[in-house]
Write a protein that holds these residues in place. Structure first.
Motif, PDB file in Angstrom:
ATOM      1  N   GLN A 179     -66.272  -4.693 -15.454  1.00  0.00           N
ATOM      2  CA  GLN A 179     -67.076  -3.517 -15.744  1.00  0.00           C
ATOM      3  C   GLN A 179     -68.303  -4.022 -16.506  1.00  0.00           C
ATOM      4  N   VAL A 180     -69.475  -3.663 -15.996  1.00  0.00           N
ATOM      5  CA  VAL A 180     -70.734  -4.178 -16.540  1.00  0.00           C
ATOM      6  C   VAL A 180     -71.583  -3.004 -17.022  1.00  0.00           C
ATOM      7  N   ALA A 181     -72.070  -3.108 -18.238  1.00  0.00           N
ATOM      8  CA  ALA A 181     -72.823  -2.013 -18.853  1.00  0.00           C
ATOM      9  C   ALA A 181     -74.266  -2.402 -19.118  1.00  0.00           C
ATOM     10  N   VAL A 230     -57.691  -7.701 -18.875  1.00  0.00           N
ATOM     11  CA  VAL A 230     -57.683  -8.900 -19.712  1.00  0.00           C
ATOM     12  C   VAL A 230     -58.917  -8.910 -20.605  1.00  0.00           C
ATOM     13  N   ALA A 231     -58.882  -9.775 -21.601  1.00  0.00           N
ATOM     14  CA  ALA A 231     -59.989  -9.872 -22.553  1.00  0.00           C
ATOM     15  C   ALA A 231     -61.175 -10.619 -21.958  1.00  0.00           C
ATOM     16  N   VAL A 232     -62.350 -10.228 -22.395  1.00  0.00           N
ATOM     17  CA  VAL A 232     -63.562 -10.994 -22.116  1.00  0.00           C
ATOM     18  C   VAL A 232     -63.611 -12.085 -23.184  1.00  0.00           C
ATOM     19  N   ASP A 233     -63.165 -13.296 -22.825  1.00  0.00           N
ATOM     20  CA  ASP A 233     -62.987 -14.350 -23.817  1.00  0.00           C
ATOM     21  C   ASP A 233     -63.645 -15.657 -23.380  1.00  0.00           C
ATOM     22  N   LYS A 234     -63.444 -16.711 -24.165  1.00  0.00           N
ATOM     23  CA  LYS A 234     -64.096 -17.993 -23.883  1.00  0.00           C
ATOM     24  C   LYS A 234     -63.690 -18.596 -22.545  1.00  0.00           C
ATOM     25  N   THR A 252     -74.561  -6.390 -19.365  1.00  0.00           N
ATOM     26  CA  THR A 252     -73.574  -6.860 -20.324  1.00  0.00           C
ATOM     27  C   THR A 252     -72.176  -6.630 -19.773  1.00  0.00           C
ATOM     28  N   VAL A 253     -71.418  -7.710 -19.590  1.00  0.00           N
ATOM     29  CA  VAL A 253     -70.024  -7.595 -19.153  1.00  0.00           C
ATOM     30  C   VAL A 253     -69.188  -7.121 -20.340  1.00  0.00           C
ATOM     31  N   VAL A 254     -68.513  -5.970 -20.188  1.00  0.00           N
ATOM     32  CA  VAL A 254     -67.774  -5.391 -21.313  1.00  0.00           C
ATOM     33  C   VAL A 254     -66.267  -5.327 -21.072  1.00  0.00           C
ATOM     34  N   SER A 255     -65.842  -5.547 -19.835  1.00  0.00           N
ATOM     35  CA  SER A 255     -64.418  -5.419 -19.536  1.00  0.00           C
ATOM     36  C   SER A 255     -64.090  -6.241 -18.303  1.00  0.00           C
TER      37      SER A 255
END
Length: 339
Positions: A221-223, A287-291, A108-111
């Motif tokens: 950053q991937v969790a 930056v935001a994880v956005d569309k 899961t990409v979180v950042s």
């Protein structure tokens, strides 16, 4: 707690497999810890990566949980550890998550961080007759498969009206690619910083083209999904990301200081570290994880699926979690030094 340093002569090939990156190099783990508390956050790192930045910026002080660090040589094995729940979170470049998603990994990409793509380059020897990407047709190009440079090569060729089929691709990990490049066994090399800075500083080659305008300049950053579902670990991840974002700003404001720390931690020559910091590392902003980010990564995924380098269609939106965005700017916000 500092890691025991390997002699620089042995460390350099490992040191240059850094965050941007990719490849299929073997993972290695460590057992160093920071902080205190009953909760342990297992963090995957790469040499000279998150731990070194956080420590230099003073962001490892006052932790009310324990961070256990594990060191990996590149993004793909780190994400294998995330998938196996051996690591709760770790930093990688823009392409390894796409390949991990294509393999069905639980990630899961979180950042996200956005930087310039000037350090992502296609290099040619100084005496090469090549002056523009269009001239790569029929030439041999070294690149690490599944790396950010892999997509940069594909995108740069496409921008020049070419495809991977128009060049002779040599899939080589960076240490082997460097040897092939400097010995003249390949005509060009698609790679990332700090290798780009190393070649330029040593006057072993020049830039044919960079990733500016053709790649997204993102790192992640991937969790592990299980970690973000755990209330206590999710809180620790939130705090960890906030510290990492502050440390990234610190790097921009203390470039020479960070280059000295990075050089010492990795074995890189100071001049190479400073050049890489100025060209790449100091330009990154949270930056935001956005569309738009999801769409950009989806394009990478679709590209590699079409090339049959990913075995199945990937819906990148299924591999992100936006809960840690806070009030971050859009992913399309110019990096430091852009715009």
């Amino acid at each position: 707690m500092r890691r025991h340093l390997v002699p620089a002569a042995l460390l350099l090939p490992l040191a240059l497999l850094l965050t941007a990156c990719g490849g299929s190099a073997t993972a290695g783990t460590g057992s160093d810890t920071d902080g205190q508390g009953a909760l342990t956050l297992n963090v995957g790192d790469q040499k000279g990566g998150s731990e070194a930045i956080l420590r230099a910026a003073g962001e490892l002080e006052g932790l009310d949980y324990t961070i256990k660090w594990s060191t990996f040589t590149s993004g793909p094995p780190l994400l294998e550890a995330v998938n196996a729940k051996a690591v709760d979170i770790g930093g990688v470049g823009n392409t390894p998550p796409v390949f991990a998603a294509g393999a069905g990994s639980k990630i899961t990409v979180v950042s996200a961080f956005h930087g310039t793509s000037q350090g992502d380059a296609i290099l040619v020897p100084h005496d090469s007759k090549l002056t523009k990407p269009e001239q790569l047709k029929g030439r041999s190009v070294a690149v690490a498969q599944g790396s950010s440079a892999h997509y940069q090569l594909v995108a740069s060729l496409e921008a020049a009206g070419l495809s991977l089929n128009d060049v002779k691709v040599k899939y080589l990990q960076p240490a082997d690619a460097l040897a092939a490049f400097t010995s003249g066994r390949v005509d060009a090399w698609a790679v990332w910083d700090p290798y780009t800075s190393q070649v330029l500083q040593a006057k072993q080659g020049r830039i044919l083209t960079t990733g500016d305008g053709v790649t997204n300049g993102l790192t992640f950053q991937v969790a592990a999904p299980s970690a973000v579902r755990d209330k206590e670990k999710a809180a620790a991840i939130k705090d960890y990301l906030e510290r990492l974002r502050r440390a990234t700003t610190w790097v921009h404001d203390h470039q020479e200081e960070w280059a000295k720390v990075w050089a010492k931690d990795t074995g890189l020559p100071y001049e190479v570290a400073l050049a890489s910091v100025q060209r790449t590392n100091s330009t990154r902003i949270p930056v935001a994880v956005d569309k738009p980010l999801i769409a950009s990564e989806q394009k990478i995924a679709d590209t590699f699926t079409a090339l049959k380098l990913i075995p199945r269609k990937v819906g990148f939106a299924d591999f992100v979690d936006t809960r840690f965005n806070a009030d971050l700017p859009p992913s399309t916000t110019p990096a430091r030094g852009e715009g």
